[in-house]
Design a protein around this motif. Structure first.
Motif, PDB file in Angstrom:
ATOM      1  N   ALA A 141       0.856  -1.190   0.000  1.00  0.00           N
ATOM      2  CA  ALA A 141       0.000   0.000   0.000  1.00  0.00           C
ATOM      3  C   ALA A 141       0.887   1.233   0.000  1.00  0.00           C
ATOM      4  O   ALA A 141       1.894   1.291   0.718  1.00  0.00           O
ATOM      5  N   ARG A 142       0.507   2.245  -0.794  1.00  0.00           N
ATOM      6  CA  ARG A 142       1.389   3.392  -0.991  1.00  0.00           C
ATOM      7  C   ARG A 142       0.700   4.738  -0.794  1.00  0.00           C
ATOM      8  O   ARG A 142       1.316   5.783  -0.996  1.00  0.00           O
ATOM      9  N   LEU A 143      -0.569   4.729  -0.414  1.00  0.00           N
ATOM     10  CA  LEU A 143      -1.305   5.971  -0.209  1.00  0.00           C
ATOM     11  C   LEU A 143      -1.539   6.216   1.282  1.00  0.00           C
ATOM     12  O   LEU A 143      -1.715   5.272   2.058  1.00  0.00           O
ATOM     13  N   ALA A 144      -1.548   7.488   1.645  1.00  0.00           N
ATOM     14  CA  ALA A 144      -1.846   7.862   3.031  1.00  0.00           C
ATOM     15  C   ALA A 144      -2.341   9.299   3.056  1.00  0.00           C
ATOM     16  O   ALA A 144      -2.152  10.062   2.102  1.00  0.00           O
ATOM     17  N   GLY A 145      -2.971   9.653   4.168  1.00  0.00           N
ATOM     18  CA  GLY A 145      -3.321  11.039   4.419  1.00  0.00           C
ATOM     19  C   GLY A 145      -2.238  11.678   5.257  1.00  0.00           C
ATOM     20  O   GLY A 145      -2.149  11.425   6.463  1.00  0.00           O
ATOM     21  N   GLU A 146      -1.373  12.485   4.643  1.00  0.00           N
ATOM     22  CA  GLU A 146      -0.263  13.127   5.346  1.00  0.00           C
ATOM     23  C   GLU A 146      -0.577  14.590   5.651  1.00  0.00           C
ATOM     24  O   GLU A 146      -1.227  15.273   4.853  1.00  0.00           O
ATOM     25  N   VAL A 147      -0.097  15.064   6.799  1.00  0.00           N
ATOM     26  CA  VAL A 147      -0.149  16.499   7.101  1.00  0.00           C
ATOM     27  C   VAL A 147       1.069  17.122   6.432  1.00  0.00           C
ATOM     28  O   VAL A 147       2.172  17.133   6.972  1.00  0.00           O
ATOM     29  N   ARG A 148       0.882  17.606   5.230  1.00  0.00           N
ATOM     30  CA  ARG A 148       2.004  18.076   4.413  1.00  0.00           C
ATOM     31  C   ARG A 148       2.391  19.509   4.771  1.00  0.00           C
ATOM     32  O   ARG A 148       1.554  20.324   5.145  1.00  0.00           O
ATOM     33  N   ALA A 180      -6.154  -0.404   2.005  1.00  0.00           N
ATOM     34  CA  ALA A 180      -6.376  -0.407   0.560  1.00  0.00           C
ATOM     35  C   ALA A 180      -5.052  -0.373  -0.182  1.00  0.00           C
ATOM     36  O   ALA A 180      -4.122   0.345   0.201  1.00  0.00           O
ATOM     37  N   THR A 181      -4.966  -1.130  -1.258  1.00  0.00           N
ATOM     38  CA  THR A 181      -3.741  -1.186  -2.060  1.00  0.00           C
ATOM     39  C   THR A 181      -3.874  -0.449  -3.379  1.00  0.00           C
ATOM     40  O   THR A 181      -2.951  -0.468  -4.191  1.00  0.00           O
ATOM     41  N   ALA A 200     -15.835  -1.110  -2.530  1.00  0.00           N
ATOM     42  CA  ALA A 200     -14.996  -0.852  -1.349  1.00  0.00           C
ATOM     43  C   ALA A 200     -13.962  -1.961  -1.192  1.00  0.00           C
ATOM     44  O   ALA A 200     -14.275  -3.147  -1.286  1.00  0.00           O
ATOM     45  N   ALA A 201     -12.706  -1.556  -0.963  1.00  0.00           N
ATOM     46  CA  ALA A 201     -11.617  -2.537  -0.895  1.00  0.00           C
ATOM     47  C   ALA A 201     -10.604  -2.168   0.170  1.00  0.00           C
ATOM     48  O   ALA A 201      -9.403  -2.331  -0.012  1.00  0.00           O
ATOM     49  N   GLY A 202     -11.068  -1.649   1.299  1.00  0.00           N
ATOM     50  CA  GLY A 202     -10.173  -1.304   2.386  1.00  0.00           C
ATOM     51  C   GLY A 202     -10.114   0.192   2.632  1.00  0.00           C
ATOM     52  O   GLY A 202     -10.812   0.981   1.994  1.00  0.00           O
ATOM     53  N   TYR A 203      -9.272   0.577   3.577  1.00  0.00           N
ATOM     54  CA  TYR A 203      -9.163   1.989   3.942  1.00  0.00           C
ATOM     55  C   TYR A 203      -7.736   2.489   3.714  1.00  0.00           C
ATOM     56  O   TYR A 203      -6.788   1.712   3.564  1.00  0.00           O
ATOM     57  N   VAL A 204      -7.601   3.801   3.692  1.00  0.00           N
ATOM     58  CA  VAL A 204      -6.299   4.454   3.603  1.00  0.00           C
ATOM     59  C   VAL A 204      -5.960   5.021   4.979  1.00  0.00           C
ATOM     60  O   VAL A 204      -6.754   5.771   5.549  1.00  0.00           O
TER      61      VAL A 204
END
Length: 427
Positions: free
Chosen positions: A61-68, A222-223, A238-242
């Motif tokens: 998995a390569r996505l995330a919610g970052e505080v940029r 999620a992937t 739906a296939a998981g969460y980030v």
């Protein structure tokens, strides 16, 4: 104030209560600061993207919610930087923002008049990884002395209390995504026992290789590679969460104390309940519905009073199904609007439910339900009134639902301050 009854997970909290939220501090992937976050949320701005804090290429998995763009030196004294994890730095800033929003100067409070109760899922993972790398490659003499506490799951509570001299009752709740609601409930308990002010909520971050592999190991992450389609709770695909990072810190006050200093409450913490699910292979039903019903009873509210539900929104089909069934059982099919703004941030572990409480309080304040994004085709079988674009509404009561990995359920009912006042007068 009326003293609470003996409590446990799944047991009603009774008593007069009088806990109100007077300040909010938000650090989130789609907004830094409460009003910036709120504007972004109403606009449907997605804060999910490819991970930049480390190279995610070799992970599934390569996505995330970052505080940029967060630069801790702009917000915190330099002496704190060597002793704090990224997570704690975010929490300290959120606490500063919350106190400013509440117009509250901790130095003006009597000794022991304010406490801190936060939620945590894992502690300072990034700090811990860095020091373990030093241990393995260089030896123990190169490990920071701050490792003794910087990794600890109670570190946010400790650092916030030290920074602001908050010497009242403090603690930490470790129930993953449900933790933000459990921490808020503990803050309410302290308020009922006579503590005027408690900082509460949760801020989390584990976006480092060590923390990341721990998260993807649960099989629910999620992937997908597209931020617009990876996290779609209640969707037919739906296939998981980030996962994400950030959260919210809230100033919770005794209503009378807040009124005395002229503070205007954003919301009343009116009801709470928590339950624990049996193992999935036990064949016994889950207990989320019971948590919702107990929280409503604690608030003195009927299902028809609730104007919006902030859903847990796991993004896992079986879990979405279970939540939709619980909501339908309480409110009826399409019985009340449901939203999941976390589709813009990812699931923030202990910060997620705290951020949902902050968002619910803002929704009550402004009379608008924020959207669930990227769910263009909700699964019809769920039969939910899923809000997919900002919807004006006359809101007086909101329900926030959260489920933590391992079986934790929690529900909190918030009243608009004027609605709560009318309800109390009628009673």
């Amino acid at each position: 104030m009326t003293a609470p009854t003996t409590e446990g997970r799944g047991t009603v909290i009774t008593g007069g209560g009088g806990a109100v939220i007077t300040g909010i501090g938000v650090v989130a992937p789609n907004g830094f600061g409460t009003e910036d976050y709120w504007r972004a949320t109403l606009d449907g701005r997605n804060g999910i993207g490819r991970i930049t804090r480390f190279d995610p290429e070799r992970y599934p998995a390569r996505l995330a919610g970052e505080v940029r763009g967060f630069e801790p030196r702009r917000h915190l004294p330099s002496r704190l930087l060597p002793q704090t994890d990224h997570m704690t730095r975010l929490a300290l800033v959120a606490a500063d923002l919350a106190l400013t929003d509440a117009g509250l100067d901790p130095a003006a409070l009597p000794a022991y008049a304010a406490g801190v109760v936060t939620a945590s899922a894992s502690g300072g993972f990034e700090f811990g990884q860095r020091e373990l790398e030093k241990l393995w490659s260089l030896g123990g003499e190169h490990v920071s002395a701050y490792q003794s506490f910087a990794w600890f799951y109670a570190v946010n509570t400790g650092q916030i209390s030290i920074r602001h001299g908050l010497r009242g009752p403090s603690g930490v709740l470790v129930t993953e995504q449900a933790g933000g609601l459990d921490a808020l409930a503990q803050a309410r308990r302290h308020i009922r026992k006579g503590i005027p002010v408690v900082l509460s909520g949760g801020v989390d971050s584990a976006l480092c290789p060590w923390g990341w592999i721990a998260q993807v190991a649960n099989g629910r992450v999620a992937t997908g590679e597209d931020p617009a389609t990876a996290f779609r709770p209640f969707h037919r695909d739906a296939a998981g969460y980030v996962p994400g990072e950030g959260g919210a810190i809230l100033v919770v006050e005794d209503a009378a104390a807040a009124a005395t200093r002229g503070a205007a409450p954003l919301a009343v913490v009116a009801g709470y309940a928590a339950t624990f699910d049996p193992p999935q292979d036990s064949g016994r039903p889950g207990t989320l519905r019971r948590a919702i019903e107990i929280a409503l009873a604690d608030a003195g509210a009927a299902a028809a009073d609730v104007g919006v539900v902030f859903a847990d929104a796991a993004g896992v089909p079986a879990l979405d199904r279970a939540e939709a069934d619980a909501l339908a059982a309480v409110f009826g099919p399409r019985g009340t609007p449901v939203t999941a703004p976390k589709t813009m941030t990812g699931r923030l572990a202990s910060g997620g439910a705290a951020l949902d409480v902050a968002t619910a309080a803002l929704a009550l304040r402004d009379g608008v339900i924020p959207p669930t994004v990227n769910v263009d085709a909700p699964a019809l079988a769920h039969d939910l009134d899923l809000v997919t674009s900002a919807r004006p509404a006359r809101l007086r009561t909101a329900l926030v639902v959260a489920r933590g990995y391992g079986g934790f359920n929690a529900a909190v009912v918030l009243h608009h301050p004027t609605a709560a006042h009318r309800q109390g007068a009628a009673a």
